[in-house]
Design a protein around this motif. Structure first.
Motif, PDB file in Angstrom:
ATOM      1  N   PRO A 140     -64.069 -27.994  42.358  1.00  0.00           N
ATOM      2  CA  PRO A 140     -63.263 -27.177  43.283  1.00  0.00           C
ATOM      3  C   PRO A 140     -63.366 -25.685  42.976  1.00  0.00           C
ATOM      4  O   PRO A 140     -63.295 -24.858  43.888  1.00  0.00           O
ATOM      5  N   MET A 141     -63.558 -25.353  41.700  1.00  0.00           N
ATOM      6  CA  MET A 141     -63.678 -23.940  41.313  1.00  0.00           C
ATOM      7  C   MET A 141     -64.924 -23.315  41.959  1.00  0.00           C
ATOM      8  O   MET A 141     -64.875 -22.206  42.497  1.00  0.00           O
ATOM      9  N   VAL A 142     -66.037 -24.049  41.939  1.00  0.00           N
ATOM     10  CA  VAL A 142     -67.277 -23.546  42.549  1.00  0.00           C
ATOM     11  C   VAL A 142     -67.148 -23.538  44.071  1.00  0.00           C
ATOM     12  O   VAL A 142     -67.541 -22.575  44.742  1.00  0.00           O
ATOM     13  N   ASP A 143     -66.579 -24.595  44.607  1.00  0.00           N
ATOM     14  CA  ASP A 143     -66.381 -24.714  46.055  1.00  0.00           C
ATOM     15  C   ASP A 143     -65.631 -23.470  46.551  1.00  0.00           C
ATOM     16  O   ASP A 143     -66.032 -22.796  47.505  1.00  0.00           O
ATOM     17  N   ASP A 144     -64.543 -23.131  45.857  1.00  0.00           N
ATOM     18  CA  ASP A 144     -63.744 -21.972  46.240  1.00  0.00           C
ATOM     19  C   ASP A 144     -64.534 -20.666  46.101  1.00  0.00           C
ATOM     20  O   ASP A 144     -64.541 -19.833  46.999  1.00  0.00           O
ATOM     21  N   ARG A 145     -65.241 -20.529  44.973  1.00  0.00           N
ATOM     22  CA  ARG A 145     -65.967 -19.265  44.725  1.00  0.00           C
ATOM     23  C   ARG A 145     -67.020 -19.001  45.806  1.00  0.00           C
ATOM     24  O   ARG A 145     -67.276 -17.858  46.186  1.00  0.00           O
ATOM     25  N   LEU A 146     -67.617 -20.076  46.317  1.00  0.00           N
ATOM     26  CA  LEU A 146     -68.668 -19.920  47.337  1.00  0.00           C
ATOM     27  C   LEU A 146     -68.111 -19.468  48.693  1.00  0.00           C
ATOM     28  O   LEU A 146     -68.869 -19.054  49.568  1.00  0.00           O
ATOM     29  N   THR A 147     -66.777 -19.538  48.854  1.00  0.00           N
ATOM     30  CA  THR A 147     -66.200 -19.106  50.137  1.00  0.00           C
ATOM     31  C   THR A 147     -65.864 -17.612  50.131  1.00  0.00           C
ATOM     32  O   THR A 147     -65.456 -17.071  51.150  1.00  0.00           O
ATOM     33  N   TRP A 148     -66.005 -16.947  48.996  1.00  0.00           N
ATOM     34  CA  TRP A 148     -65.688 -15.514  48.943  1.00  0.00           C
ATOM     35  C   TRP A 148     -66.651 -14.739  49.840  1.00  0.00           C
ATOM     36  O   TRP A 148     -67.819 -15.123  49.991  1.00  0.00           O
ATOM     37  N   GLU A 149     -66.145 -13.623  50.353  1.00  0.00           N
ATOM     38  CA  GLU A 149     -66.910 -12.763  51.256  1.00  0.00           C
ATOM     39  C   GLU A 149     -68.285 -12.368  50.681  1.00  0.00           C
ATOM     40  O   GLU A 149     -69.295 -12.384  51.385  1.00  0.00           O
ATOM     41  N   ASP A 150     -68.326 -12.036  49.386  1.00  0.00           N
ATOM     42  CA  ASP A 150     -69.596 -11.552  48.807  1.00  0.00           C
ATOM     43  C   ASP A 150     -70.690 -12.617  48.793  1.00  0.00           C
ATOM     44  O   ASP A 150     -71.864 -12.310  48.627  1.00  0.00           O
ATOM     45  N   ALA A 151     -70.293 -13.884  48.979  1.00  0.00           N
ATOM     46  CA  ALA A 151     -71.286 -14.967  48.915  1.00  0.00           C
ATOM     47  C   ALA A 151     -71.696 -15.453  50.310  1.00  0.00           C
ATOM     48  O   ALA A 151     -72.364 -16.472  50.433  1.00  0.00           O
ATOM     49  N   LYS A 152     -71.329 -14.673  51.335  1.00  0.00           N
ATOM     50  CA  LYS A 152     -71.626 -15.199  52.680  1.00  0.00           C
ATOM     51  C   LYS A 152     -73.130 -15.277  52.961  1.00  0.00           C
ATOM     52  O   LYS A 152     -73.564 -16.115  53.742  1.00  0.00           O
ATOM     53  N   ASN A 153     -73.917 -14.404  52.300  1.00  0.00           N
ATOM     54  CA  ASN A 153     -75.374 -14.479  52.495  1.00  0.00           C
ATOM     55  C   ASN A 153     -76.087 -15.259  51.399  1.00  0.00           C
ATOM     56  O   ASN A 153     -77.311 -15.300  51.360  1.00  0.00           O
ATOM     57  N   GLY A 154     -75.321 -15.838  50.497  1.00  0.00           N
ATOM     58  CA  GLY A 154     -75.935 -16.634  49.449  1.00  0.00           C
ATOM     59  C   GLY A 154     -75.402 -16.310  48.073  1.00  0.00           C
ATOM     60  O   GLY A 154     -74.502 -15.475  47.924  1.00  0.00           O
ATOM     61  N   ALA A 155     -75.954 -16.971  47.071  1.00  0.00           N
ATOM     62  CA  ALA A 155     -75.503 -16.791  45.689  1.00  0.00           C
ATOM     63  C   ALA A 155     -76.547 -17.360  44.745  1.00  0.00           C
ATOM     64  O   ALA A 155     -77.382 -18.168  45.147  1.00  0.00           O
ATOM     65  N   ILE A 156     -76.470 -16.892  43.504  1.00  0.00           N
ATOM     66  CA  ILE A 156     -77.284 -17.493  42.449  1.00  0.00           C
ATOM     67  C   ILE A 156     -76.337 -18.236  41.532  1.00  0.00           C
ATOM     68  O   ILE A 156     -75.468 -17.627  40.898  1.00  0.00           O
ATOM     69  N   LEU A 157     -76.470 -19.529  41.475  1.00  0.00           N
ATOM     70  CA  LEU A 157     -75.599 -20.339  40.630  1.00  0.00           C
ATOM     71  C   LEU A 157     -76.229 -20.481  39.252  1.00  0.00           C
ATOM     72  O   LEU A 157     -77.380 -20.886  39.119  1.00  0.00           O
ATOM     73  N   ASP A 158     -75.442 -20.132  38.249  1.00  0.00           N
ATOM     74  CA  ASP A 158     -75.944 -20.112  36.873  1.00  0.00           C
ATOM     75  C   ASP A 158     -74.988 -20.983  36.045  1.00  0.00           C
ATOM     76  O   ASP A 158     -73.850 -20.606  35.818  1.00  0.00           O
ATOM     77  N   GLY A 159     -75.453 -22.176  35.674  1.00  0.00           N
ATOM     78  CA  GLY A 159     -74.582 -23.086  34.909  1.00  0.00           C
ATOM     79  C   GLY A 159     -73.971 -24.186  35.758  1.00  0.00           C
ATOM     80  O   GLY A 159     -73.204 -25.006  35.262  1.00  0.00           O
ATOM     81  N   PHE A 160     -74.300 -24.216  37.016  1.00  0.00           N
ATOM     82  CA  PHE A 160     -73.837 -25.264  37.924  1.00  0.00           C
ATOM     83  C   PHE A 160     -74.927 -25.503  38.956  1.00  0.00           C
ATOM     84  O   PHE A 160     -75.470 -24.527  39.463  1.00  0.00           O
TER      85      PHE A 160
END
Ligand code: ADP
Ligand code: ZN
Length: 224
Positions: free
Chosen positions: A66-86
């Protein structure tokens, strides 16, 4: 674009992720960093997670997913993200696929860093992190030292060794868990056709920054 960093401890996932993040402008989301920030702020999540982290064990999925799920909904991640450790287990990878699918996204690239075993322990022992939880820059006193000893180049805060990096038992445990639970992800993502394996080693004179450069160039050339 969703990028995942894969690779054992000490291969330089955080360094590579940080460089790519800076250059292509998508956030680096490190579950380890989020946990450490919560531990230092003594939040309920941090207190719970520390019970596992201090021993080198994985934090349970009920907390992590749920922590990652929530973090991915933040505005800064709308165009993507680099997941490090998950993700770190097949179960987490499957849950991530579901999370991304619900937002019309998918895993685009998995960078798998491979470093010879002999180098790994040494790299973990010489790793240092910035104590400023909003900076979290990582260094290596041998391979990637700060300009001034013990001080972060980016924000001037003191550097320290992570508690789990100075405990040989915790290091051993983390490497065992990597072999058992995380390394099957290499096959998982190979089968999806998104795996890119990169050797990072003194023996071939290829460091994290070289990998980041190549990946960023390929992304810019649209060849990924
Ligand atoms: P490292 O990869 O060097 O062990 P990280 O900063 O990625 O360090 O993680 C530190 C610790 O945080 C891990 O040992 C584990 O206890 C916990 N952790 C991080 N990511 C996850 C995850 N995806 N699932 C469960 N636990 C995690
Ligand atoms: Zn810093």
């Amino acid at each position: 674009m969703i990028i995942i960093m894969l690779g054992a401890q000490g291969t330089g996932k955080g360094t590579v992720a940080g460089l790519i993040s800076e250059q292509i402008g998508i956030p680096q989301i490190s579950t380890g960093d989020i946990f450490r920030k919560n531990i230092s702020e003594k939040t309920p999540l941090g207190i719970e997670a520390d019970k596992y982290i201090s021993k080198g064990n994985l934090v349970p999925d009920e907390i992590t997913v749920p922590m990652v799920d929530d973090r991915l909904t933040w505005e800064d991640a709308k165009n993507g993200a680099i997941l490090d450790g998950f993700p770190r287990t097949i179960e987490q990878a499957e849950k991530l696929d579901e999370i991304l699918q619900k937002n019309g996204k998918k895993v685009d690239l998995v960078i798998n860093l491979v470093t010879p075993k002999e180098e790994i322990i040494d790299r973990m022992l010489t790793r240092r992190v910035c104590t400023n939880q909003d900076c979290k820059a990582t260094y290596n006193i041998k391979l990637h030292p700060p300009k001034v000893e013990g001080i972060c180049d980016k924000c001037g805060s003191p550097l320290k060794q992570r508690a789990d990096d100075s405990d040989p038992e915790a290091i051993k445990r983390r490497l065992e868990i990597y072999e058992e639970k995380t390394s099957p992800l290499v096959e998982y993502y190979k089968n999806k056709g998104v795996l890119r394996t990169e050797e990072v080693s003194l023996s071939v004179n290829r460091m994290g920054k070289d990998v980041a450069e190549d990946v960023v160039r390929d992304i810019r050339n649209n060849s990924l």
